[in-house]
Design an enzyme around this catalytic site. Structure first.
Site, PDB file in Angstrom:
ATOM      1  N   HIS A  75       0.826  -1.207   0.000  1.00 57.35           N
ATOM      2  CA  HIS A  75       0.000   0.000   0.000  1.00 57.35           C
ATOM      3  C   HIS A  75       0.861   1.259   0.000  1.00 57.35           C
ATOM      4  O   HIS A  75       0.459   2.281  -0.547  1.00 57.35           O
ATOM      5  CB  HIS A  75      -0.935  -0.008   1.212  1.00 57.35           C
ATOM      6  CG  HIS A  75      -2.152  -0.862   1.015  1.00 57.35           C
ATOM      7  ND1 HIS A  75      -3.430  -0.425   1.254  1.00 57.35           N
ATOM      8  CD2 HIS A  75      -2.284  -2.137   0.585  1.00 57.35           C
ATOM      9  CE1 HIS A  75      -4.298  -1.389   0.982  1.00 57.35           C
ATOM     10  NE2 HIS A  75      -3.614  -2.450   0.576  1.00 57.35           N
ATOM     11  N   GLU A  97      -2.840   9.119   4.352  1.00 60.17           N
ATOM     12  CA  GLU A  97      -3.187   7.882   3.640  1.00 60.17           C
ATOM     13  C   GLU A  97      -3.730   6.809   4.577  1.00 60.17           C
ATOM     14  O   GLU A  97      -4.671   6.089   4.237  1.00 60.17           O
ATOM     15  CB  GLU A  97      -1.945   7.331   2.921  1.00 60.17           C
ATOM     16  CG  GLU A  97      -1.402   8.204   1.820  1.00 60.17           C
ATOM     17  CD  GLU A  97      -0.036   7.719   1.339  1.00 60.17           C
ATOM     18  OE1 GLU A  97       0.329   6.548   1.629  1.00 60.17           O
ATOM     19  OE2 GLU A  97       0.677   8.494   0.678  1.00 60.17           O
ATOM     20  N   ASN A 103      -7.328   1.799   3.855  1.00 59.68           N
ATOM     21  CA  ASN A 103      -6.155   1.521   4.676  1.00 59.68           C
ATOM     22  C   ASN A 103      -6.457   1.346   6.158  1.00 59.68           C
ATOM     23  O   ASN A 103      -5.540   1.093   6.951  1.00 59.68           O
ATOM     24  CB  ASN A 103      -5.118   2.638   4.509  1.00 59.68           C
ATOM     25  CG  ASN A 103      -4.438   2.616   3.156  1.00 59.68           C
ATOM     26  OD1 ASN A 103      -4.289   1.554   2.555  1.00 59.68           O
ATOM     27  ND2 ASN A 103      -4.034   3.775   2.673  1.00 59.68           N
ATOM     28  N   THR A 201      -1.483 -15.511  -0.143  1.00 54.05           N
ATOM     29  CA  THR A 201      -1.270 -16.783   0.530  1.00 54.05           C
ATOM     30  C   THR A 201      -1.208 -16.582   2.039  1.00 54.05           C
ATOM     31  O   THR A 201      -1.330 -17.535   2.809  1.00 54.05           O
ATOM     32  CB  THR A 201       0.028 -17.460   0.044  1.00 54.05           C
ATOM     33  OG1 THR A 201       0.138 -18.744   0.642  1.00 54.05           O
ATOM     34  CG2 THR A 201       1.255 -16.650   0.410  1.00 54.05           C
ATOM     35  N   ASP A 244      -6.582 -18.686   2.322  1.00 56.24           N
ATOM     36  CA  ASP A 244      -6.443 -20.107   2.031  1.00 56.24           C
ATOM     37  C   ASP A 244      -6.329 -20.874   3.333  1.00 56.24           C
ATOM     38  O   ASP A 244      -6.431 -20.288   4.425  1.00 56.24           O
ATOM     39  CB  ASP A 244      -5.276 -20.393   1.071  1.00 56.24           C
ATOM     40  CG  ASP A 244      -3.898 -20.102   1.663  1.00 56.24           C
ATOM     41  OD1 ASP A 244      -3.726 -20.254   2.894  1.00 56.24           O
ATOM     42  OD2 ASP A 244      -2.983 -19.742   0.904  1.00 56.24           O
TER      43      ASP A 244
END
Length: 323
Positions: A75, A97, A103, A201, A244
């Site tokens: 980011h 930000e 964010n 992942t 996952d």
């Protein structure tokens, strides 16, 4: 068998690093102000052990921070370049930000603060927050079982951090074509985009990011997995679903989940649905070593996005505010 796979991954890592060092960055010490693998060799030679020790200590206490540190680095780089702008706090006259809706779920700032505090004690005014964040992400990948790779250092910290700049972050509702276009604006190929997406992942997605797929079930979503996502969302928008089955392990299980139509985000699953990217997903699902190699190449490249050098940046005394 597993040890043989790790040997192959490490060999490819070595070859990749030799290529990067000899072709792009040389062996100097950053005396010309440019990025270099040995940038801090003379000015702060213990920077890498400090980063490693503090990151490892934090991840020993909370392994989920590995995903958080990698995501924060991403980011940072995709907004104003890899300049540590994501670390700046909002002020009375400016919303930074980090306070953008995109964010608000970022975390791990305290890890960067701890590293900065220690380095300021040892070599004050030398190591930038941008470099600390980039190195912390690298250590997080390795801690979680991902590839070993080094990055050039010498980034300076930016002085701008505005909420309006975050509109250019990729959305979880993007399809593969939109992701290709968005990443292409930063110089990445479709394959590099898929490799970087493999960072999923690690970590989780919040229900608010995927519930739009459930009101009328996305046909690309496995029906049984759709039920799993629906059960997750019964706890509210902030309920978390792992990307996952091995949320804290850096591996290729994420890509295998896409093959089973178990992608959590629409932007994940469409990588396998799209004819422009499905072959990369399939290749990484079948060959973890290939994924590791392409991921580390893409991460090194991402870490060079729109870097600040010389008078265009500074080395902050405190990562949360400009000097």
């Amino acid at each position: 068998m597993k040890s043989l796979k790790m040997v192959m991954v490490k060999l490819m890592t070595v070859f990749m690093l030799i290529e990067v060092i000899t072709c792009q960055f040389g062996f100097g010490f950053g005396a010309d102000g440019g990025l270099n693998m040995n940038y801090y060799l003379m000015s702060c030679p213990f920077v890498e052990p400090v980063v490693k020790n503090i990151v490892n200590r934090a991840l020993d206490n909370d392994p989920t921070l590995a995903a958080a540190l990698i995501r924060m680095h991403f980011h940072d780089c995709f907004i104003q370049g890899c300049d540590g702008s994501i670390l700046l706090d909002s002020t009375k006259g400016n919303t930074a930000e980090k306070d953008s809706p995109a964010n608000l779920s970022l975390r791990g700032y305290e890890v960067i603060d701890d590293i900065k505090d220690e380095l300021e004690r040892r070599c004050p005014g030398v190591v930038s927050c941008a470099d600390i964040l980039a190195m912390a992400a690298t250590e997080a990948v390795f801690y979680a079982g991902g590839p070993v790779y080094n990055i050039p250092k010498g980034r300076k910290d930016g002085r701008r951090s505005k909420i309006e700049d975050t509109r250019n972050l990729p959305s979880p509702t993007f399809n593969a074509s939109e992701l290709i276009r968005q990443f292409g604006l930063h110089g990445f190929s479709a394959q590099e985009m898929v490799a970087l997406s493999g960072a999923h992942t690690l970590g989780v997605a919040r229900c608010s990011s995927f519930k739009n797929r459930l009101s009328q079930v996305d046909p690309a979503l496995d029906s049984e997995f759709a039920k799993t996502l629906s059960r997750t969302c019964t706890s509210g928008d902030n309920a978390e679903q792992p990307f996952d089955a091995t949320r804290n392990d850096f591996d290729n299980v994420y890509f295998n989940a896409l093959l089973r139509r178990n992608g959590v985000l629409f932007s994940d699953q469409d990588l396998y649905t799209s004819p422009r990217t499905w072959n990369f997903v399939n290749a990484y699902a079948m060959n973890e070593a290939l994924f590791f190699l392409d991921f580390q190449r893409a991460m090194v490249k991402m870490g060079l996005l729109d870097i600040k050098q010389g008078s265009n940046g500074e080395v902050r005394d405190n990562c949360r505010k400009i000097n």
